[in-house]
Enzyme design. Structure first.
Site, mmCIF file in Angstrom:
data_model
loop_
_atom_site.group_PDB
_atom_site.id
_atom_site.type_symbol
_atom_site.label_atom_id
_atom_site.label_comp_id
_atom_site.label_asym_id
_atom_site.label_seq_id
_atom_site.Cartn_x
_atom_site.Cartn_y
_atom_site.Cartn_z
ATOM 1 N N HIS A 62 -28.750 -79.026 12.624
ATOM 2 C CA HIS A 62 -28.592 -78.158 13.803
ATOM 3 C C HIS A 62 -27.460 -77.153 13.549
ATOM 4 O O HIS A 62 -26.406 -77.191 14.193
ATOM 5 C CB HIS A 62 -28.268 -79.060 15.000
ATOM 6 C CG HIS A 62 -28.376 -78.423 16.343
ATOM 7 N ND1 HIS A 62 -27.786 -77.222 16.671
ATOM 8 C CD2 HIS A 62 -29.003 -78.856 17.467
ATOM 9 C CE1 HIS A 62 -28.033 -76.941 17.942
ATOM 10 N NE2 HIS A 62 -28.770 -77.917 18.443
ATOM 11 N N ASP A 82 -34.414 -70.115 23.040
ATOM 12 C CA ASP A 82 -34.656 -71.501 22.626
ATOM 13 C C ASP A 82 -36.091 -71.566 22.111
ATOM 14 O O ASP A 82 -37.027 -71.777 22.872
ATOM 15 C CB ASP A 82 -34.436 -72.454 23.803
ATOM 16 C CG ASP A 82 -34.438 -73.919 23.368
ATOM 17 O OD1 ASP A 82 -34.732 -74.194 22.192
ATOM 18 O OD2 ASP A 82 -34.142 -74.778 24.214
ATOM 19 N N GLU A 98 -31.814 -73.681 12.941
ATOM 20 C CA GLU A 98 -31.845 -75.117 12.713
ATOM 21 C C GLU A 98 -33.037 -75.523 11.850
ATOM 22 O O GLU A 98 -34.187 -75.487 12.297
ATOM 23 C CB GLU A 98 -31.909 -75.837 14.052
ATOM 24 C CG GLU A 98 -30.807 -75.407 15.020
ATOM 25 C CD GLU A 98 -31.034 -75.897 16.430
ATOM 26 O OE1 GLU A 98 -31.620 -76.993 16.589
ATOM 27 O OE2 GLU A 98 -30.645 -75.199 17.387
#
Length: 281
Positions: A155, A198, A255
């Site tokens: 991450h 996101d 990520e």
């Protein structure tokens, strides 16, 4: 030079210094929270309000998400991103390969705490090579007698001069799942961060490039068919106790992951390696 240190609260970490770079790795979570090449700014972003406390995840650096990414599908009350980032890992190997390259290997195995959350036997190692380039590899082996599914991630929080200065190349025309809008779209051109983001990109190219003014950082990944792009933006930053209100302006997460449909099922004795390599230029 490899030095074992601890903060005043006994929170333990490893400090690495060689002729090419410096780094810091917390034993809790096997968490690389600092990496800097000589004559360069820090590659990794770390929140000014990050916790360095037992049982609390560190906001920034490269948290390890295992054995699940995001919420647990069967029990959403379990910790976000799994238990690996708040577990104490064991140092297996420390090696100064040469004057400019240092190798650290850490390991996590099941214990009473992990088995209450995920009833499987496993062996996880994290291999970190620190030099002019950074390499990090998460290796998971199923040591149980039955198969299990993992959804993992490195991450990575990148430090940037300002979110308005960056663009991300290598994901053009790729499909992505937008977790905010709960729908799938196609990326049109470079990624610019101008709002909360996101997303899980599917089948990213082997090399992703982060441009920040005149600086270029390349991310190469293996064992992954998904890449998460995340920035919490204004309102979500305000809601995070371990993040300053303007923290979103100087970070972006790219990520390397096995997220959503990229989750992997490991049969007994089978292994999977998730690897990310970072370099300038």
């Amino acid at each position: 030079m490899i030095t074992h240190k601890q903060f005043d609260n006994d929170f333990k970490y490893i400090e690495i210094q060689n002729k090419q770079a410096e780094a810091k790795i917390a034993l809790q979570g096997a968490h690389l929270f600092h990496y800097k090449v000589k004559d360069k700014a820090s590659l990794l972003w770390l929140s000014d309000s990050a916790y360095f406390e037992e049982g609390k995840a560190i906001r920034g650096g490269i948290p390890i998400c295992f054995p699940w990414f995001g919420k647990n599908k069967e029990d959403p009350s379990l910790p976000q991103h799994g238990f690996a980032r708040t577990q104490l890992w064991t140092v297996v190997l420390e090696e100064e390969i040469d004057e400019g390259t240092t190798y650290i290997q850490l390991q996590l195995k099941p214990n009473t705490h992990t088995l209450t959350q995920w009833a499987y036997l496993f062996d996880v190692t994290l291999d970190i090579i620190i030099g002019h380039e950074l390499s990090i590899a998460l290796s998971v082996t199923n040591t149980d007698t039955k198969p299990f599914e993992i959804s993992t991630a490195l991450h990575t929080y990148f430090s940037v001069s300002d979110i308005d200065n960056i663009s991300i190349k290598g994901l053009e025309n790729r499909a992505y799942y937008d977790a905010l809008e709960e729908k799938t779209s196609i990326q049109d051109g470079d990624i610019l961060i101008q709002e909360e983001v996101d997303r899980v990109y599917v089948n990213p190219t082997e090399t992703i490039t982060l441009l920040d003014r005149d600086e270029k950082i390349s991310l190469q990944q293996e064992g992954s068919n998904s890449l998460v792009v995340w920035n919490p933006w204004i309102e979500k930053s305000k809601q995070m106790a371990d993040m300053t209100e303007d923290g979103y302006r100087t970070m972006v997460c790219l990520e390397t992951s096995n997220a959503r449909e990229d989750a992997r099922v490991l049969q007994a004795k089978e292994s999977h390696v998730l690897r990310a390599e970072f370099k300038y230029g």
